[in-house]
Design a protein around this motif. Structure first.
Motif, short mmCIF file in Angstrom:
data_model
loop_
_atom_site.label_atom_id
_atom_site.label_comp_id
_atom_site.label_asym_id
_atom_site.label_seq_id
_atom_site.Cartn_x
_atom_site.Cartn_y
_atom_site.Cartn_z
N GLY A 165 49.27 41.33 29.59
CA GLY A 165 50.38 41.22 28.66
C GLY A 165 51.30 40.07 29.04
N GLU A 166 52.58 40.32 29.00
CA GLU A 166 53.58 39.29 29.34
C GLU A 166 53.89 39.26 30.84
N MET A 167 53.16 40.00 31.65
CA MET A 167 53.45 40.13 33.08
C MET A 167 52.88 38.95 33.86
N PRO A 203 48.88 45.71 35.83
CA PRO A 203 48.54 44.45 36.51
C PRO A 203 49.52 43.34 36.14
N TYR A 204 49.52 42.29 36.99
CA TYR A 204 50.37 41.14 36.73
C TYR A 204 49.85 39.93 37.50
N ILE A 205 50.38 38.77 37.12
CA ILE A 205 50.05 37.50 37.79
C ILE A 205 51.34 36.90 38.30
N VAL A 206 51.30 36.39 39.54
CA VAL A 206 52.43 35.68 40.12
C VAL A 206 51.96 34.28 40.49
N CYS A 235 46.57 37.29 41.29
CA CYS A 235 46.27 38.25 40.23
C CYS A 235 46.21 39.66 40.82
N TYR A 236 47.20 40.49 40.51
CA TYR A 236 47.36 41.83 41.09
C TYR A 236 46.87 42.90 40.12
N ALA A 237 46.21 43.94 40.70
CA ALA A 237 45.74 45.06 39.88
C ALA A 237 45.51 46.28 40.76
N ALA A 247 41.36 43.06 39.55
CA ALA A 247 41.98 41.81 40.02
C ALA A 247 41.03 40.64 39.79
N LYS A 248 39.74 40.85 40.04
CA LYS A 248 38.74 39.79 39.81
C LYS A 248 38.62 39.44 38.33
N GLU A 249 38.67 40.44 37.46
CA GLU A 249 38.60 40.19 36.00
C GLU A 249 39.78 39.34 35.55
N ILE A 250 40.96 39.68 36.04
CA ILE A 250 42.15 38.90 35.70
C ILE A 250 42.03 37.48 36.25
N ALA A 251 41.54 37.35 37.47
CA ALA A 251 41.36 36.03 38.08
C ALA A 251 40.38 35.18 37.27
N GLU A 252 39.28 35.77 36.83
CA GLU A 252 38.30 35.02 36.03
C GLU A 252 38.92 34.54 34.72
N ALA A 253 39.72 35.39 34.09
CA ALA A 253 40.39 35.00 32.84
C ALA A 253 41.38 33.87 33.11
N ALA A 254 42.12 33.95 34.23
CA ALA A 254 43.07 32.90 34.58
C ALA A 254 42.33 31.58 34.86
N ILE A 255 41.21 31.65 35.58
CA ILE A 255 40.41 30.45 35.85
C ILE A 255 39.99 29.78 34.55
N ASN A 256 39.48 30.56 33.62
CA ASN A 256 39.04 29.99 32.34
C ASN A 256 40.20 29.35 31.58
#
Length: 122
Positions: A21-23, A36-39, A66-68, A74-83
């Motif tokens: 989301g907006e986190m 979860p959130y990203i810092v 990427c926290y979860a 956490a890995k799923e969020i990281a992969e989305a951030a990488i892309n």
């Protein structure tokens, strides 16, 4: 500024937004904010320049954490951030590596992405 553009980029990406989301925050989230959130954190910044100029190409080493609630999430969020980061035309990026960690205080798994980012100046 690379930091604010990175935050905006991650918040606007539909896959990242679907996961956190907006986190997405710079430096820290507030105590009690849900995961979860990203810092994103600035590790080091410089500008390439010359003898008569401070330079117009800012380059910053950024850490994207990427926290979860689980290592898998956490890995799923990281992969989305990488892309999102690596497909963005506003930056030239060099992926410097990643690390999987656990925060015992927050009791969250997280994946840290390390990037060197140069902003394209028009």
């Amino acid at each position: 500024m690379i930091e604010s553009e990175l935050i905006t980029l991650l918040k606007a990406d539909p896959i990242v937004n679907g996961l956190v989301g907006e986190m997405v925050a710079l430096n820290h989230v507030n105590e009690g904010d849900p995961s979860p959130y990203i810092v994103c954190q600035l590790i080091y910044g410089t500008r390439s320049g010359s003898l008569n100029s401070t330079g117009r190409s800012p380059r910053k080493r950024m850490q994207v954490s990427c926290y979860a609630d689980s290592a898998k999430s956490a890995k799923e969020i990281a992969e989305a951030a990488i892309n999102a980061i690596e497909n963005y035309d506003g930056f030239a990026v060099v992926f410097l590596g990643e690390q999987d960690l656990f925060d015992p205080v927050a009791k969250l798994d997280y994946t840290v992405l390390d990037y060197s980012i140069t902003q394209h100046i028009n």
